[in-house]
Scaffold this active site. Structure first.
Site, PDB file in Angstrom:
ATOM      1  N   GLU A 166       1.758   4.279   7.174  1.00  0.00           N
ATOM      2  CA  GLU A 166       0.944   4.420   6.330  1.00  0.00           C
ATOM      3  C   GLU A 166       0.063   5.029   5.617  1.00  0.00           C
ATOM      4  O   GLU A 166       0.017   6.159   6.074  1.00  0.00           O
ATOM      5  CB  GLU A 166      -0.432   2.760   7.231  1.00  0.00           C
ATOM      6  CG  GLU A 166      -0.180   2.408   8.237  1.00  0.00           C
ATOM      7  CD  GLU A 166       0.033   0.766   7.529  1.00  0.00           C
ATOM      8  OE1 GLU A 166       0.252   1.193   6.465  1.00  0.00           O
ATOM      9  OE2 GLU A 166       0.021  -0.695   7.964  1.00  0.00           O
ATOM     10  N   HIS A 168       3.290   2.083   1.592  1.00  0.00           N
ATOM     11  CA  HIS A 168       4.069   2.027   3.289  1.00  0.00           C
ATOM     12  C   HIS A 168       5.568   2.453   3.776  1.00  0.00           C
ATOM     13  O   HIS A 168       6.081   0.870   2.680  1.00  0.00           O
ATOM     14  CB  HIS A 168       3.544   1.920   4.424  1.00  0.00           C
ATOM     15  CG  HIS A 168       4.012  -0.311   4.563  1.00  0.00           C
ATOM     16  ND1 HIS A 168       3.316  -0.476   4.992  1.00  0.00           N
ATOM     17  CD2 HIS A 168       4.707  -0.276   4.309  1.00  0.00           C
ATOM     18  CE1 HIS A 168       3.645  -1.910   5.569  1.00  0.00           C
ATOM     19  NE2 HIS A 168       4.567  -1.465   5.138  1.00  0.00           N
ATOM     20  N   ASN A 186       0.747  -1.187  -0.290  1.00  0.00           N
ATOM     21  CA  ASN A 186       0.065  -0.482   0.173  1.00  0.00           C
ATOM     22  C   ASN A 186       1.455   0.983  -0.498  1.00  0.00           C
ATOM     23  O   ASN A 186       0.365   2.291   0.392  1.00  0.00           O
ATOM     24  CB  ASN A 186      -0.696   0.097   1.144  1.00  0.00           C
ATOM     25  CG  ASN A 186      -0.116   0.449   2.869  1.00  0.00           C
ATOM     26  OD1 ASN A 186       0.992   0.645   2.780  1.00  0.00           O
ATOM     27  ND2 ASN A 186      -0.930   0.189   3.322  1.00  0.00           N
TER      28      ASN A 186
HETATM   29  C1  F6R Z   1       9.429  -3.824   8.095  1.00  0.00           C
HETATM   30  C2  F6R Z   1       9.145  -2.590   7.847  1.00  0.00           C
HETATM   31  C3  F6R Z   1       8.014  -2.742   6.295  1.00  0.00           C
HETATM   32  C4  F6R Z   1       8.374  -4.025   5.427  1.00  0.00           C
HETATM   33  C5  F6R Z   1       7.565  -3.211   3.537  1.00  0.00           C
HETATM   34  C6  F6R Z   1       7.715  -4.363   2.939  1.00  0.00           C
HETATM   35  O1  F6R Z   1      10.762  -3.267   9.152  1.00  0.00           O
HETATM   36  O2  F6R Z   1       9.208  -1.586   7.881  1.00  0.00           O
HETATM   37  O3  F6R Z   1       7.958  -1.255   5.042  1.00  0.00           O
HETATM   38  O4  F6R Z   1       9.973  -3.091   4.343  1.00  0.00           O
HETATM   39  O5  F6R Z   1       6.278  -4.381   4.595  1.00  0.00           O
HETATM   40  O6  F6R Z   1       7.881  -5.762   3.486  1.00  0.00           O
HETATM   41  P1  F6R Z   1       8.294  -6.883   2.342  1.00  0.00           P
HETATM   42  O7  F6R Z   1       9.536  -6.946   2.164  1.00  0.00           O
HETATM   43  O8  F6R Z   1       8.133  -8.158   3.266  1.00  0.00           O
HETATM   44  O9  F6R Z   1       7.214  -7.323   1.068  1.00  0.00           O
END
Ligand code: F6R
Length: 265
Positions: free
Chosen positions: A158, A153, A151
């Site tokens: 968020e 973030h 999304n």
């Molecule tokens: C993790 C974090 C999140 C992830 C994001 C992507 O510390 O802050 O913002 O980087 O959700 O997650 P993945 O890499 O699992 O797709």
């Protein structure tokens, strides 16, 4: 493109380098290379680190280079982006557990130099203040590693949040809860709140490294780096950071390239 607001407040708009790798392993290697360069040039630097599936290969690569004797983390300090509220370091889904088991246990970093928000802190506001003070006491972040949520973030910032916040407590959105649910015993077991560095803390890092992999990130990568800058897409603010490197595999980058953003050789 460069936008001059005034002689003293110049914002470099679009200071983005994009590196493309064939696949996840290539992306991990390239991102690990960039982190290594910082550690070699500035052994006592403060690295901002991330959890999630994306950086796992990056940490594995850094461990391999450490084991070969090419990297030394003895003086390195780290601050992580975020931690679930309510999970302690012994919980397998806590980010402290992730960082220890996936990275810190395998390199010669001094554990006291590794920092995450305390998911069990009794007073969340005091914990946010403490964490901001930790980041400042380390002289700020030299290189912040980021993954990208589907999304948009970054950290747990968020859509719709304020750009000007430092560390704060957030309520996770349903889409983030759903995305993280497979790692927990059930959807109900996913914490509903998390501590996260704010966008302000991330934007204060001297350099930012964003790692992305897979077709399911292609849309959000294109929107974040070539669409409008808006709190509805928190990562879009990175377009205003003066030193951002985006490293991705072909699957994650193809829509960004179709939008006209060029990739470095
Ligand atoms: C993790 C974090 C999140 C992830 C994001 C992507 O510390 O802050 O913002 O980087 O959700 O997650 P993945 O890499 O699992 O797709």
């Amino acid at each position: 493109m460069r936008m001059n607001l005034s002689r003293n407040h110049e914002i470099e708009w679009g200071a983005l380098r994009v590196y493309e790798a064939a696949d996840y392993n290539g992306m991990s290697r390239r991102a690990a290379n960039i982190i290594s360069a910082h550690v070699i040039l500035h052994p006592a630097c403060c690295l901002g680190l991330a959890t999630g599936t994306t950086p796992i290969g990056i940490y594995e690569q850094l461990i391999r280079w450490y084991e070969k004797g090419d990297l030394d983390f003895a003086a390195t300090r780290t601050v992580n982006l975020d931690e679930y509220r309510g999970l302690g370091p012994g919980h397998e889904q806590s980010y402290r557990y992730f960082m220890n088991s996936r990275f810190f246990d395998h390199i010669n970093i001094n554990r006291e130099n590794t920092h995450l928000p305390d998911g069990l802190a009794a007073d969340p506001e005091a914990e946010c203040r403490r964490y901001n003070a930790v980041i400042r006491s380390l002289g700020g972040i030299r290189l912040q590693l980021l993954g990208l949520g589907r999304n948009g973030h970054i950290g747990f910032n968020e859509p719709g949040g304020a750009f000007e916040l430092e560390t704060h407590l957030v309520a996770l959105t349903q889409s983030t809860i759903n995305a993280n649910a497979p790692l927990f015993s059930s959807r109900d077991a996913v914490p509903r709140q998390a501590f996260t560095m704010g966008i302000k803390s991330i934007m204060q890092a001297k350099a930012v490294l964003v790692a992305v992999s897979g077709e399911d990130k292609a849309d959000i990568v294109a929107r974040a780096f070539s669409g409008p800058v808006t709190p509805e897409l928190p990562s879009s603010i990175l377009q205003m950071h003066p030193d951002v490197t985006l490293v991705g595999d072909r699957a994650a980058l193809h829509k960004l390239k179709e939008s006209g953003v060029t990739v470095c050789d």
